[in-house]
Design a protein around this motif. Structure first.
Motif, PDB file in Angstrom:
ATOM      1  N   LEU A 158      44.714 -11.564   1.796  1.00 46.24           N
ATOM      2  CA  LEU A 158      43.409 -11.338   1.181  1.00 46.24           C
ATOM      3  C   LEU A 158      43.349 -12.070  -0.163  1.00 46.24           C
ATOM      4  N   VAL A 159      42.284 -12.848  -0.359  1.00 53.34           N
ATOM      5  CA  VAL A 159      42.112 -13.614  -1.597  1.00 53.34           C
ATOM      6  C   VAL A 159      40.734 -13.328  -2.169  1.00 53.34           C
ATOM      7  N   PHE A 160      40.711 -12.934  -3.439  1.00 54.63           N
ATOM      8  CA  PHE A 160      39.439 -12.683  -4.126  1.00 54.63           C
ATOM      9  C   PHE A 160      38.844 -14.014  -4.549  1.00 54.63           C
ATOM     10  N   VAL A 161      37.578 -14.254  -4.153  1.00 55.21           N
ATOM     11  CA  VAL A 161      36.941 -15.547  -4.434  1.00 55.21           C
ATOM     12  C   VAL A 161      35.695 -15.375  -5.303  1.00 55.21           C
ATOM     13  N   ASN A 162      35.657 -14.315  -6.084  1.00 63.75           N
ATOM     14  CA  ASN A 162      34.539 -14.031  -6.985  1.00 63.75           C
ATOM     15  C   ASN A 162      33.235 -13.943  -6.181  1.00 63.75           C
ATOM     16  N   TYR A 163      32.242 -14.795  -6.466  1.00 63.41           N
ATOM     17  CA  TYR A 163      30.979 -14.756  -5.737  1.00 63.41           C
ATOM     18  C   TYR A 163      30.946 -15.696  -4.535  1.00 63.41           C
ATOM     19  N   GLY A 164      32.023 -16.364  -4.281  1.00 64.39           N
ATOM     20  CA  GLY A 164      32.061 -17.267  -3.138  1.00 64.39           C
ATOM     21  C   GLY A 164      31.268 -18.536  -3.330  1.00 64.39           C
ATOM     22  N   VAL A 199      41.845 -14.382   4.381  1.00 66.28           N
ATOM     23  CA  VAL A 199      40.584 -13.638   4.451  1.00 66.28           C
ATOM     24  C   VAL A 199      40.052 -13.545   3.029  1.00 66.28           C
ATOM     25  N   ALA A 200      38.891 -14.130   2.804  1.00 69.16           N
ATOM     26  CA  ALA A 200      38.292 -14.129   1.468  1.00 69.16           C
ATOM     27  C   ALA A 200      37.480 -12.857   1.261  1.00 69.16           C
ATOM     28  N   ILE A 201      37.478 -12.356   0.041  1.00 67.33           N
ATOM     29  CA  ILE A 201      36.641 -11.216  -0.314  1.00 67.33           C
ATOM     30  C   ILE A 201      35.777 -11.627  -1.500  1.00 67.33           C
ATOM     31  N   ALA A 202      34.475 -11.470  -1.344  1.00 68.62           N
ATOM     32  CA  ALA A 202      33.529 -11.975  -2.343  1.00 68.62           C
ATOM     33  C   ALA A 202      32.520 -10.901  -2.714  1.00 68.62           C
ATOM     34  N   ARG A 203      32.054 -10.989  -3.942  1.00 70.60           N
ATOM     35  CA  ARG A 203      31.004 -10.091  -4.414  1.00 70.60           C
ATOM     36  C   ARG A 203      29.631 -10.617  -3.982  1.00 70.60           C
ATOM     37  N   TYR A 204      28.742  -9.697  -3.685  1.00 67.94           N
ATOM     38  CA  TYR A 204      27.358 -10.082  -3.447  1.00 67.94           C
ATOM     39  C   TYR A 204      26.739 -10.599  -4.749  1.00 67.94           C
ATOM     40  N   GLY A 205      25.757 -11.487  -4.594  1.00 68.55           N
ATOM     41  CA  GLY A 205      25.036 -11.986  -5.756  1.00 68.55           C
ATOM     42  C   GLY A 205      25.233 -13.467  -5.974  1.00 68.55           C
ATOM     43  N   LYS A 206      24.431 -14.009  -6.879  1.00 68.61           N
ATOM     44  CA  LYS A 206      24.446 -15.411  -7.314  1.00 68.61           C
ATOM     45  C   LYS A 206      23.867 -16.351  -6.263  1.00 68.61           C
ATOM     46  N   ILE A 207      24.395 -16.293  -5.024  1.00 67.21           N
ATOM     47  CA  ILE A 207      23.917 -17.194  -3.976  1.00 67.21           C
ATOM     48  C   ILE A 207      23.680 -16.394  -2.700  1.00 67.21           C
ATOM     49  N   ALA A 260      36.359 -24.048   2.954  1.00 63.74           N
ATOM     50  CA  ALA A 260      37.606 -24.000   2.188  1.00 63.74           C
ATOM     51  C   ALA A 260      38.808 -23.651   3.054  1.00 63.74           C
ATOM     52  N   GLY A 261      38.577 -23.295   4.322  1.00 64.02           N
ATOM     53  CA  GLY A 261      39.686 -23.008   5.230  1.00 64.02           C
ATOM     54  C   GLY A 261      39.930 -21.538   5.488  1.00 64.02           C
ATOM     55  N   SER A 262      39.084 -20.640   4.964  1.00 63.28           N
ATOM     56  CA  SER A 262      39.266 -19.205   5.194  1.00 63.28           C
ATOM     57  C   SER A 262      38.951 -18.868   6.647  1.00 63.28           C
ATOM     58  N   ILE A 263      39.626 -17.845   7.160  1.00 61.46           N
ATOM     59  CA  ILE A 263      39.409 -17.439   8.552  1.00 61.46           C
ATOM     60  C   ILE A 263      38.480 -16.222   8.647  1.00 61.46           C
ATOM     61  N   GLY A 264      38.150 -15.624   7.515  1.00 60.47           N
ATOM     62  CA  GLY A 264      37.260 -14.468   7.513  1.00 60.47           C
ATOM     63  C   GLY A 264      36.719 -14.224   6.115  1.00 60.47           C
ATOM     64  N   LEU A 265      35.678 -13.413   6.042  1.00 61.48           N
ATOM     65  CA  LEU A 265      35.054 -13.130   4.750  1.00 61.48           C
ATOM     66  C   LEU A 265      34.597 -11.685   4.718  1.00 61.48           C
ATOM     67  N   ILE A 266      34.950 -10.983   3.654  1.00 60.38           N
ATOM     68  CA  ILE A 266      34.469  -9.631   3.388  1.00 60.38           C
ATOM     69  C   ILE A 266      33.580  -9.697   2.155  1.00 60.38           C
ATOM     70  N   MET A 267      32.380  -9.146   2.267  1.00 54.61           N
ATOM     71  CA  MET A 267      31.450  -9.125   1.132  1.00 54.61           C
ATOM     72  C   MET A 267      31.195  -7.679   0.727  1.00 54.61           C
ATOM     73  N   TYR A 268      31.082  -7.460  -0.559  1.00 54.25           N
ATOM     74  CA  TYR A 268      30.859  -6.111  -1.054  1.00 54.25           C
ATOM     75  C   TYR A 268      29.972  -6.154  -2.286  1.00 54.25           C
ATOM     76  N   THR A 269      29.340  -5.027  -2.578  1.00 53.97           N
ATOM     77  CA  THR A 269      28.511  -4.884  -3.771  1.00 53.97           C
ATOM     78  C   THR A 269      29.358  -4.328  -4.900  1.00 53.97           C
ATOM     79  N   ASP A 270      29.489  -5.088  -5.952  1.00 57.42           N
ATOM     80  CA  ASP A 270      30.288  -4.664  -7.098  1.00 57.42           C
ATOM     81  C   ASP A 270      29.406  -3.851  -8.048  1.00 57.42           C
ATOM     82  N   PRO A 271      29.735  -2.574  -8.287  1.00 58.23           N
ATOM     83  CA  PRO A 271      28.921  -1.769  -9.211  1.00 58.23           C
ATOM     84  C   PRO A 271      28.777  -2.405 -10.587  1.00 58.23           C
ATOM     85  N   ALA A 272      29.762  -3.200 -10.991  1.00 59.11           N
ATOM     86  CA  ALA A 272      29.682  -3.831 -12.312  1.00 59.11           C
ATOM     87  C   ALA A 272      28.479  -4.761 -12.422  1.00 59.11           C
ATOM     88  N   ASP A 273      27.989  -5.266 -11.274  1.00 60.64           N
ATOM     89  CA  ASP A 273      26.848  -6.173 -11.290  1.00 60.64           C
ATOM     90  C   ASP A 273      25.512  -5.434 -11.293  1.00 60.64           C
TER      91      ASP A 273
END
Length: 271
Positions: A196-202, A221-229, A241-254
């Protein structure tokens, strides 16, 4: 021509030789002619505006006094005030409660029932015509028998965490059958496993920064925050970028105005 003649008669009282000493007769004649033309045209335009203004004023007055005209200018403010009085917070609350009482995913029967309900309301409100149109579109639905789930496994491939298939109901009326489990529309089905790799907003710049920092997301497997794009671009960037999967989530900080802590998020606050 009549206006120009009037101006010429008025200008006879002026001696242009005293105003422009040293100028010849032809100069004074041309000056008198063009001055008359200019003043005459100005008067003609002024009279035209006066006549047109009076005509429009008359038309506006007739328009405001027409018996079949509903929205008249003198009563427009009163109409707006009367309409504002009809807006009720209780009505808004009840309408929202009815519209969200049951799941109504696009293309399903409940969604169609709500469209018919809104059509009926709008007709009651006096709209001239309210029509329902049907379209054939390609929609994506999850496989209820195989819902999506994200899990974290240890070195022995044992699950140490698995995401919930549904969120807990906060009020009794939220306990409704037929709630669609979480899914990302139009994404490919399958099972992938990788680091699992954190990719900020992707965003593209996020993946570039990871690359310049020596972090390779290939096979991860990339994990990205919702928002920006747009979320579709997040998946596209992760794939490129070569990732095999993506998990997106809503970050309360945003989104939480008072901070991302649990007591600063819904249902404890509005956020």
């Amino acid at each position: 021509r009549a206006l120009i003649r009037i101006v010429r008669l008025a200008m006879k009282d002026y001696d242009l030789r005293t105003i422009f000493p040293g100028k010849g007769l032809k100069f004074r004649q041309r000056l008198r002619k063009y001055t008359c033309l200019t003043i005459g045209e100005g008067l003609l335009v002024a009279v035209s505006f006066f006549v047109a203004g009076g005509w429009f004023s008359k038309e506006l007055e007739l328009y405001n006094t027409r018996k079949d005209q509903v929205w008249t200018t003198p009563s427009l403010v009163d109409d707006i005030k009367n309409t504002s009085r009809l807006i009720s917070a209780d009505n808004i609350r009840e309408n929202l409660r009815y519209l969200t009482l049951h799941p109504h995913i696009g293309g399903k029967q409940r969604n169609h029932d709500l469209a018919v309900h809104i059509q009926s309301l709008w007709k009651q409100y006096g709209m001239d015509s309210v029509e329902l149109e049907s379209y054939r579109v390609l929609l994506s639905y999850p496989d209820i028998s195989r819902p999506s789930r994200a899990s974290v496994v240890d070195g022995q491939n044992s699950s140490v965490f698995s995401s919930e298939l549904s969120e807990p109901a906060l009020t009794p009326d939220e306990k409704q059958p037929g709630v669609t489990p979480p899914f990302n529309a139009y994404s490919a089905s399958g099972v992938v496993q990788g680091p699992l790799v954190f990719v900020n907003y992707g965003q593209e710049e996020d993946f570039r920064k990871l690359n310049t920092s020596g972090i390779n997301v290939t096979g991860c497997v990339a994990i990205a925050r919702y928002g920006k794009i747009f979320r579709g671009n997040k998946a596209q960037n992760a794939q490129r970028a070569g990732s095999i999967g993506l998990i997106m989530y809503t970050d309360p900080a945003d989104y939480a105005a008072d901070g991302g802590e649990a007591n600063h998020t819904y249902p404890h606050t509005w956020w």
